[in-house]
Write a protein that holds these residues in place. Structure first.
Motif, mmCIF file in Angstrom:
data_model
loop_
_atom_site.group_PDB
_atom_site.id
_atom_site.type_symbol
_atom_site.label_atom_id
_atom_site.label_comp_id
_atom_site.label_asym_id
_atom_site.label_seq_id
_atom_site.Cartn_x
_atom_site.Cartn_y
_atom_site.Cartn_z
ATOM 1 N N GLN A 83 -87.420 27.785 -19.240
ATOM 2 C CA GLN A 83 -86.565 28.333 -20.020
ATOM 3 C C GLN A 83 -85.353 29.042 -19.611
ATOM 4 O O GLN A 83 -85.695 29.536 -18.748
ATOM 5 N N SER A 84 -83.995 28.409 -19.880
ATOM 6 C CA SER A 84 -82.731 28.941 -18.998
ATOM 7 C C SER A 84 -81.786 29.854 -20.476
ATOM 8 O O SER A 84 -82.559 29.316 -21.472
ATOM 9 N N ASP A 85 -81.391 30.992 -19.947
ATOM 10 C CA ASP A 85 -80.230 31.198 -20.997
ATOM 11 C C ASP A 85 -79.170 29.946 -21.046
ATOM 12 O O ASP A 85 -78.478 29.275 -22.051
ATOM 13 N N VAL A 86 -78.618 29.436 -19.401
ATOM 14 C CA VAL A 86 -77.807 28.622 -20.012
ATOM 15 C C VAL A 86 -78.585 27.142 -18.887
ATOM 16 O O VAL A 86 -79.021 27.553 -17.500
ATOM 17 N N ILE A 87 -78.399 26.333 -19.656
ATOM 18 C CA ILE A 87 -78.364 24.863 -18.234
ATOM 19 C C ILE A 87 -77.089 23.807 -18.301
ATOM 20 O O ILE A 87 -75.641 24.088 -19.031
ATOM 21 N N LEU A 88 -76.534 23.684 -16.713
ATOM 22 C CA LEU A 88 -75.593 23.120 -16.690
ATOM 23 C C LEU A 88 -75.647 21.570 -15.787
ATOM 24 O O LEU A 88 -76.507 21.639 -15.294
ATOM 25 N N ILE A 89 -75.146 20.831 -16.636
ATOM 26 C CA ILE A 89 -74.917 19.324 -16.284
ATOM 27 C C ILE A 89 -73.907 18.950 -15.670
ATOM 28 O O ILE A 89 -73.394 18.530 -16.177
ATOM 29 N N SER A 90 -74.205 18.141 -13.667
ATOM 30 C CA SER A 90 -73.703 18.063 -13.187
ATOM 31 C C SER A 90 -73.341 17.247 -12.302
ATOM 32 O O SER A 90 -73.426 16.638 -12.187
ATOM 33 N N THR A 91 -73.865 16.035 -13.799
ATOM 34 C CA THR A 91 -74.428 14.817 -13.376
ATOM 35 C C THR A 91 -73.290 13.819 -13.442
ATOM 36 O O THR A 91 -72.603 13.587 -14.163
ATOM 37 N N PRO A 92 -73.566 12.635 -12.772
ATOM 38 C CA PRO A 92 -71.831 11.736 -13.023
ATOM 39 C C PRO A 92 -72.051 11.611 -14.698
ATOM 40 O O PRO A 92 -72.718 11.531 -14.872
ATOM 41 N N ASP A 93 -70.396 11.398 -15.160
ATOM 42 C CA ASP A 93 -70.381 10.771 -16.438
ATOM 43 C C ASP A 93 -71.419 10.253 -16.852
ATOM 44 O O ASP A 93 -71.520 10.603 -18.274
ATOM 45 N N ASP A 94 -71.474 9.303 -16.370
ATOM 46 C CA ASP A 94 -72.008 8.318 -16.960
ATOM 47 C C ASP A 94 -73.405 8.461 -17.584
ATOM 48 O O ASP A 94 -74.384 7.614 -18.017
ATOM 49 N N ALA A 95 -74.021 9.683 -16.818
ATOM 50 C CA ALA A 95 -75.295 9.838 -16.275
ATOM 51 C C ALA A 95 -75.635 11.302 -17.811
ATOM 52 O O ALA A 95 -77.211 11.416 -18.818
ATOM 53 N N ILE A 96 -74.303 11.715 -17.891
ATOM 54 C CA ILE A 96 -74.653 13.100 -19.021
ATOM 55 C C ILE A 96 -75.322 12.702 -20.307
ATOM 56 O O ILE A 96 -76.378 13.391 -21.079
ATOM 57 N N TRP A 97 -74.981 11.296 -21.309
ATOM 58 C CA TRP A 97 -75.862 11.482 -22.836
ATOM 59 C C TRP A 97 -77.357 11.020 -21.973
ATOM 60 O O TRP A 97 -77.789 11.546 -23.406
ATOM 61 N N GLU A 98 -77.687 10.577 -21.162
ATOM 62 C CA GLU A 98 -78.595 10.249 -20.703
ATOM 63 C C GLU A 98 -79.460 11.459 -20.445
ATOM 64 O O GLU A 98 -81.217 11.806 -21.098
ATOM 65 N N THR A 99 -78.923 12.486 -19.530
ATOM 66 C CA THR A 99 -79.583 13.502 -19.754
ATOM 67 C C THR A 99 -80.317 14.424 -20.641
ATOM 68 O O THR A 99 -80.931 14.931 -20.586
ATOM 69 N N ALA A 100 -78.487 14.510 -21.706
ATOM 70 C CA ALA A 100 -78.608 14.841 -22.588
ATOM 71 C C ALA A 100 -79.735 14.604 -23.707
ATOM 72 O O ALA A 100 -80.654 15.814 -24.020
ATOM 73 N N SER A 119 -67.728 17.615 -17.231
ATOM 74 C CA SER A 119 -67.233 16.403 -16.857
ATOM 75 C C SER A 119 -66.053 17.315 -17.425
ATOM 76 O O SER A 119 -65.587 17.771 -18.254
ATOM 77 N N GLY A 120 -64.601 16.550 -16.636
ATOM 78 C CA GLY A 120 -63.631 16.987 -17.059
ATOM 79 C C GLY A 120 -63.135 15.464 -17.495
ATOM 80 O O GLY A 120 -62.256 16.136 -19.064
ATOM 81 N N ALA A 121 -63.324 14.395 -18.282
ATOM 82 C CA ALA A 121 -63.524 13.557 -18.764
ATOM 83 C C ALA A 121 -63.686 13.381 -20.306
ATOM 84 O O ALA A 121 -63.386 12.931 -21.212
ATOM 85 N N PHE A 122 -65.063 14.523 -21.084
ATOM 86 C CA PHE A 122 -65.037 13.837 -21.873
ATOM 87 C C PHE A 122 -65.310 15.788 -21.958
ATOM 88 O O PHE A 122 -66.004 16.517 -21.806
ATOM 89 N N SER A 123 -65.341 15.467 -23.484
ATOM 90 C CA SER A 123 -65.684 16.634 -24.488
ATOM 91 C C SER A 123 -67.127 17.141 -24.228
ATOM 92 O O SER A 123 -68.356 16.281 -24.430
ATOM 93 N N SER A 124 -67.985 17.520 -25.450
ATOM 94 C CA SER A 124 -69.030 18.344 -25.525
ATOM 95 C C SER A 124 -70.080 17.292 -26.435
ATOM 96 O O SER A 124 -70.859 17.197 -26.793
ATOM 97 N N THR A 125 -69.062 16.578 -27.422
ATOM 98 C CA THR A 125 -69.587 15.529 -28.125
ATOM 99 C C THR A 125 -70.434 15.257 -27.232
ATOM 100 O O THR A 125 -71.974 13.809 -28.230
ATOM 101 N N LEU A 126 -70.452 14.658 -26.039
ATOM 102 C CA LEU A 126 -71.774 13.671 -25.170
ATOM 103 C C LEU A 126 -72.970 14.748 -25.153
ATOM 104 O O LEU A 126 -73.701 13.838 -25.134
ATOM 105 N N LEU A 127 -73.064 15.867 -25.836
ATOM 106 C CA LEU A 127 -74.601 16.867 -25.777
ATOM 107 C C LEU A 127 -74.960 16.427 -27.076
ATOM 108 O O LEU A 127 -75.762 17.730 -27.666
ATOM 109 N N ALA A 128 -74.477 15.821 -28.043
ATOM 110 C CA ALA A 128 -75.295 15.706 -29.092
ATOM 111 C C ALA A 128 -76.234 15.508 -29.143
ATOM 112 O O ALA A 128 -76.555 16.379 -30.811
ATOM 113 N N PRO A 129 -76.983 14.970 -28.749
ATOM 114 C CA PRO A 129 -78.666 14.958 -29.284
ATOM 115 C C PRO A 129 -79.253 16.647 -28.849
ATOM 116 O O PRO A 129 -80.039 16.538 -29.754
#
Length: 315
Positions: A83-100, A119-129
Motif C-alpha cells: 500500500q503506497s500513498d502514490v503509485i507512479l506508472i512509468s511503463t511505455p505508453d502502450d502499457a499504461i492502460w493494461e497496467t491500470a 506519459s507526456g502524450a496521454f492524459s489521466s484518462t488512461l487511468l480510468a479503471p
C-alpha cells in the motif's frame, strides 16, 4: 484533438504532506525514467516502497542508492505491491492502460491513494479503471531527456514538469515536483498530445537532425566523433542565443542574412540519393527559417528568391 481550450499555466508548487510526512511511493515500470525518478525522489526524502520491472534488476548499485528496504518486484508479482500513498506508472505508453487494469484488480485502499503516469502524450484518462475505484489520478511528465538512470536525478532536479489530472492528483504531483526543486505547469488533458509533439520537436527531432548533420560531415571525411566535437559547440551556441532572444533575433546564418548564392551552393551539394533526408530537412526547415526571418524585415525580394530556390529542391 478535442476542444481548443485555452492553455493554463501555473508555476506554483503546492507542498504535499500526509500524517507521517512525505508520501510513500511505489514505481511501476522502473526503466530509465522510472529508476531516475525513484532515485531523485529517494534523494529528496521520500520512501520508495517498491520498484516493479519486467525482470528482476541486476543493477545492485542502483538498488542500493534507492534504499535497501525497497521491494524489487517483477510485473508478474504485482499482487505483492505494498500500500503506497502514490503509485507512479512509468511503463511505455502502450502499457499504461493494461497496467491500470491490473492495478485495479488488487485489493487496496483506493480512497487515500494517488496514481500518476509519466506519459507526456496521454492524459489521466488512461487511468480510468483506477479512477472508477476512487483513486486520485493524474499525470506528471518531466521535460528532460533521461538516457541513463544514474545521471537522470541531476536532470530531474530543477526541471519543468507538466502536471495534469484531478484536483488532488495535481496537488500531489506539484508536491513531488517541489520536492525535486522543479517547476510545474498544467495544460488541458486534451492538449497533451500536442504538448508532447512540441517536446519531441525540441528534443528528439533535434537529435535526429544532429544525426543528419553528422552524416553530412561524414561525407566530408570526418568521423562521427570528430563531427560531434565540431558541431556540439555550434548547437550549444544556438541554444544560448535562444535563452536570451526570440527565434527571430536568435536565428543566424544563410537564411537570416538572405544569402541566395550560398543557399544555391547548399542545394547543389545536397543532391544524390544518399542525402535524401538531409535535402528534405533542409527544404522544410529552410522555409520555416524564411518565415522567422520575415518577422524581422528581410528584403521581400530576397525572401522570394530563397523561397523559389527551396521549392525547386527535389525530395
Amino acid at each position: 484533438m478535442g476542444s481548443a481550450a485555452p492553455l493554463i499555466l501555473s508555476m506554483e508548487n503546492v507542498p504535499v504532506k500526509n500524517s507521517v510526512g512525505k508520501p510513500t511511493i511505489s514505481v511501476v515500470g522502473a526503466g530509465r525514467l522510472g529508476s531516475a525518478l525513484a532515485l531523485a525522489l529517494a534523494g529528496s526524502g521520500h520512501q520508495i516502497l517498491a520498484l516493479v520491472t519486467r525482470h528482476h534488476s541486476k543493477d545492485n548499485n542502483l538498488s542500493s542508492r534507492i534504499g535497501s528496504s525497497t521491494l524489487r518486484l517483477t510485473a508478474t508479482e504485482l499482487d505483492q505491491l505494498p500500500q503506497s500513498d502514490v503509485i507512479l506508472i512509468s511503463t511505455p505508453d502502450d502499457a499504461i492502460w493494461e497496467t491500470a487494469v491490473n492495478l485495479s484488480k488488487l485489493t487496496r485502499d483506493s480512497q487515500n491513494a494517488t496514481v500518476l503516469h509519466t506519459s507526456g502524450a496521454f492524459s489521466s484518462t488512461l487511468l480510468a479503471p483506477l479512477a472508477e475505484l476512487g483513486y486520485h489520478t493524474g499525470s506528471i511528465h518531466p521535460l528532460v531527456s533521461v538516457s541513463d538512470p544514474a545521471n537522470g536525478p541531476d536532470r530531474l532536479r530543477g526541471a519543468f514538469y507538466c502536471v495534469e489530472g484531478d484536483e488532488v492528483a495535481v496537488r500531489i504531483g506539484r508536491g513531488l515536483v517541489e520536492a525535486l526543486g522543479g517547476n510545474s505547469f498544467s495544460i488541458p488533458g486534451d492538449r497533451k498530445a500536442l504538448y508532447h509533439a512540441a517536446a519531441v520537436m525540441s528534443s528528439g527531432h533535434v537529435t535526429a537532425l544532429f544525426d543528419i548533420a553528422l552524416e553530412m560531415l561524414g561525407l566530408c571525411g570526418l568521423s562521427n566523433a570528430e563531427a560531434t566535437k565540431i558541431l556540439l559547440p555550434l548547437l550549444q551556441s544556438a541554444v544560448s542565443n535562444l535563452e536570451s532572444s526570440s527565434p527571430a533575433q536568435a536565428l543566424t546564418g544563410t537564411f537570416a542574412r538572405g544569402d541566395l548564392r550560398t543557399a544555391d551552393e547548399h542545394i547543389a551539394a545536397l543532391q544524390g540519393e544518399q542525402l535524401r533526408d538531409a535535402r528534405s530537412a533542409y527544404k522544410l526547415l529552410g522555409k520555416r527559417s524564411l518565415e522567422i526571418t520575415k518577422r524581422r524585415g528581410l528584403d521581400p525580394v530576397a525572401l522570394d528568391h530563397l523561397r523559389k530556390a527551396l521549392d525547386q529542391i527535389d525530395e
